[in-house]
Motif scaffolding. Structure first.
Motif, short mmCIF file in Angstrom:
data_model
loop_
_atom_site.label_atom_id
_atom_site.label_comp_id
_atom_site.label_asym_id
_atom_site.label_seq_id
_atom_site.Cartn_x
_atom_site.Cartn_y
_atom_site.Cartn_z
N UNK A 54 -10.47 52.14 -37.55
CA UNK A 54 -10.77 52.95 -36.27
C UNK A 54 -9.61 53.55 -36.04
N UNK A 55 -9.55 54.93 -35.43
CA UNK A 55 -8.56 55.47 -35.06
C UNK A 55 -8.18 55.31 -33.47
N UNK A 56 -7.43 54.10 -33.54
CA UNK A 56 -6.97 53.51 -32.29
C UNK A 56 -5.49 54.06 -31.92
N UNK A 57 -4.92 54.57 -32.78
CA UNK A 57 -3.41 54.78 -32.52
C UNK A 57 -2.99 56.10 -32.24
N UNK A 58 -2.00 56.50 -31.48
CA UNK A 58 -1.83 57.96 -31.13
C UNK A 58 -1.43 58.79 -32.24
N UNK A 59 -0.69 57.85 -33.17
CA UNK A 59 -0.15 58.72 -34.25
C UNK A 59 -1.36 59.08 -35.26
N UNK A 60 -1.19 60.16 -35.89
CA UNK A 60 -2.10 60.85 -36.87
C UNK A 60 -2.01 60.17 -38.18
N UNK A 61 -3.03 59.70 -38.76
CA UNK A 61 -3.12 59.12 -40.18
C UNK A 61 -2.36 60.11 -41.13
N UNK A 62 -1.42 59.79 -41.90
CA UNK A 62 -0.84 60.61 -42.84
C UNK A 62 -1.03 60.19 -44.19
N UNK A 63 -1.89 59.30 -44.63
CA UNK A 63 -2.06 58.99 -45.77
C UNK A 63 -3.09 59.86 -46.39
N UNK A 64 -3.03 60.59 -47.61
CA UNK A 64 -3.53 61.39 -48.18
C UNK A 64 -3.85 61.20 -49.64
N UNK A 65 -5.02 61.79 -50.21
CA UNK A 65 -5.59 61.50 -51.51
C UNK A 65 -4.49 61.49 -52.60
#
Lengths: 382, 305
Positions: free
Chosen positions: A341-352
């Motif tokens: 779930x996108x609970x955090x302010x920081x954006x997800x940085x994980x990439x394929x």
């Protein structure tokens, strides 16, 4: 039964829970329902969930009397209904295709059952039933003049008006579009609560079964795989079929190597994981380990001291707004899903292509009998 | 209606091709496609019909049998109705009986084909249609052999003393039997089509809603197949009422003549019979039209009217 008798002379008044006792139905060379026993408590909303061809509709038709079991008995309360005709049973069906009488008005469609039973106030009962499904305004029309959703409501009213001991719903929402289906799910649940009748709902849509039913029975190949409250089924699947058919599961085949307190220690493709003993269907030998995607956490660093962690490679990242779904390859070669779930302010940085660590609370893990074939079957079907 | 759609279409779909325009072009194409058929009907049906009507009002030249002059002589109709009332009555009665018997035979057959035949369905269908491969006249002549005094049917019935008159041919029974036989497929096929199209779940629903087998048939199956029954009865009754071949080949010269036979003899065998024959034809047509109208109004569905 006299040829010219009208009405329902052989009608059986029966009350109570519905019991299926060791019911088997064989067609030529095919066993549709295999030694199935089941009790549905009076007044409950019960769902029969399974892929097409699993025998759920055949089970329903045997309760309705539209099919007779090859072996076994169908009872309501203490009354044995086996062998009786559909018109003799206090059971009504909402057919998948609605099956409204095309030559009758909506009012007459709904009044059909009460009239056959000699209800002097059939018209009044029909009006009440149409009121309940909010279709009173359409009473004078013919079925062909109604939309699918409206026909569905009429089919429901036509069955409900008889106040049957058991109401059967054969994939009644299958032909409706998604939005209407959601709306009708809520409505069906409301009506069931209001009238307090036993509803048996057949569906292949696990979400539909879970949202409405008090009890869900998952069927596969003519048998019940597991039965229970939706939350229970989801939280603790007892077979690999259920693990895959009800929601998604990340699975891995391994071997039980020992025990540690209340946990079983399992070796899966070189990784050691733990499963609480009471959450495992097997206690020794080969096992299929499972954990739900939303219970798995993903991170770029190794979680400290958890002990339940796997190094994996990200294959795909899809952002869905409220959540992000990751597809990752684990060391065994299997593809797992991770739902964050996108609970955090920081954006997800994980990439394929990124190397990541997966971790989970071992209390969420479950173990089922290792059975790749049926797991695959459920994956394809769902 | 078309104009309304056209303006609405032009207003809302300014960018794309206006649907109103498409409809108009489709309309012209439809009329062009209808043209050959319409011409054929005008030339070979409507004009002869008008001619026949004119003939039905002609008068004969006194003293010159077979010569006529244009007239408005309603007396022909009076002759047709008064002199041949018995034949009209017989035609309608025989056609009615044949329609009834055809229905009684056809419904169970169509029902079996639609619901019970399984893989035999196509075989049964061929059996129903196969007689059409032989000439209508030939088949009727064959019935003469079957029903003949020395034929198998009459012999068996005579042996059992079940045949009061001693014979079948030359009686109304033979005529009605021939009519029933000849028009049976026209009854079977529409009923079969409507039963075959019916949703089996609708019939199951009858049973599910407390109607036993017979009640389900009476309140669901039969009404659902009603359009087929109506089409079948019309396709049987109308040609049967105008038929003269069965009465000619199977009936008697005196007691079983139908209107068709009278029309035929007035046209071809009675000198000066043309106007009465034409009047008979028109009266028969009017009678049938009136009866069909009442019938369809009473039992008909939206599909037929």
């Amino acid at each position: 039964m006299a040829l010219f008798s009208t009405g329902s002379s052989g009608f059986r008044r029966a009350q109570g829970d519905l019991h299926l006792e060791a019911v088997t139905k064989e067609f030529a060379a095919f066993t549709a329902v295999d030694d199935l026993s089941l009790t549905v408590p009076r007044g409950s909303f019960f769902a029969l969930l399974g892929p097409s061809g699993c025998g759920k509709t055949t089970t329903l038709r045997m309760v309705a009397g539209l099919e007779q079991p090859t072996r076994g008995r169908v009872l309501i309360g203490d009354t044995d209904l086996t062998g009786s005709r559909p018109y003799e049973r206090p059971v009504n069906t909402v057919f998948q295709s609605y099956a409204l009488f095309p030559h009758l008005t909506i009012r007459d469609n709904v009044a059909f059952g009460p009239k056959r039973r000699g209800d002097a106030d059939a018209a009044r009962s029909a009006e009440d039933a149409l009121e309940l499904v909010q279709m009173s305004a359409m009473a004078g029309r013919k079925p062909a003049q109604l939309s699918g959703g409206q026909q569905q409501r009429v089919a429901l009213a036509r069955a409900l008006v008889n106040r049957p001991e058991v109401l059967l719903l054969d994939e009644p929402l299958g032909a409706l579009d998604l939005k209407l289906r959601r709306q009708m799910q809520v409505e069906l649940k409301r009506i069931q609560t209001e009238v307090g009748l036993t509803f048996i709902h057949v569906t292949h849509d696990q979400e539909e079964a879970m949202t409405m039913a008090d009890t869900v029975a998952v069927m596969n190949a003519g048998r019940i795989e597991q039965m229970g409250h939706p939350e229970e089924l989801y939280d603790l699947p007892r077979t690999s079929f259920v693990a895959n058919f009800v929601g998604q599961s990340n699975l891995g085949t391994g071997r039980i190597t020992g025990a540690d307190g209340h946990d079983l220690v399992v070796e899966v493709a070189g990784t050691t994981v733990r499963i609480p003993r009471d959450r495992s269907a097997v206690t020794s030998g080969p096992i299929m380990f499972g954990v739900r995607p939303e219970k798995v956490r993903i991170s770029t660093e190794q979680p400290a001291g958890a002990g339940n962690d796997v190094k994996a490679t990200v294959m795909d990242v899809s952002f869905t707004g409220v959540a992000t779904q990751f597809l990752v390859t684990v060391p065994s070669g299997a593809v797992w899903g991770v739902y964050e779930q996108n609970l955090d302010v920081e954006r997800n940085t994980i990439r394929p292509g990124d190397a990541v660590w997966l971790g989970w609370d071992s209390g969420h893990a479950f173990g089922v009998e290792a059975d790749e074939a049926s797991a695959e079957e459920a994956r394809v079907a769902s | 209606m078309t104009a309304l759609a056209h303006t609405a279409g032009a207003g809302t779909h300014a960018g794309g091709p206006a649907p109103g325009q498409g409809r108009r072009r489709g309309g012209i194409a439809a009329y062009l496609l209808l043209l050959p058929g319409a011409l054929w009907l005008v030339l070979f049906f409507l004009l002869p019909l008008i001619q026949l009507f004119a003939v039905s009002l002609q008068s004969g030249f006194p003293g010159y049998p077979g010569y006529y002059y244009r007239d408005v002589n309603a007396g022909n109709y009076l002759t047709a109705i008064t002199q041949f009332a018995g034949h009209f009555g017989r035609s309608l009665l025989y056609a009615g009986l044949a329609t009834f018997f055809a229905f009684v035979l056809a419904y169970p057959l169509a029902y079996a084909m639609a619901f019970k035949a399984g893989r035999w369905r196509n075989v049964m269908m061929i059996a129903v249609i196969a007689p059409f491969f032989t000439s209508f006249i030939l088949r009727t002549i064959a019935w003469r052999q079957i029903l003949a005094d020395e034929g198998p049917v009459a012999r068996v019935l005579n042996t059992l003393h079940l045949l009061p008159g001693g014979r079948i041919t030359e009686t109304w029974v033979a005529v009605v039997a021939g009519l029933t036989y000849n028009f049976l497929p026209f009854m079977v096929l529409p009923i079969y089509a409507s039963l075959e199209r019916a949703d089996p779940k609708v019939i199951e629903a009858g049973g599910d809603l407390y109607a036993n087998g017979f009640t389900t048939f009476r309140t669901v199956t039969l009404p659902v197949s009603l359009p087929g029954v109506i089409a079948g009865t019309l396709l049987t009754f109308i040609p049967a009422a105008g038929d003269y071949v069965n009465a000619e080949l199977l009936g008697s010269d005196r007691s079983t003549k139908m209107v068709g036979n009278v029309i035929e003899s007035q046209f071809f065998r009675v000198l000066g019979g043309f106007p009465v024959a034409a009047a008979l034809s028109f009266t028969l047509m009017a009678l049938i039209l009136a009866m069909v109208f009442v019938y369809v109004r009473r039992f008909g569905t939206e599909e037929l009217l």
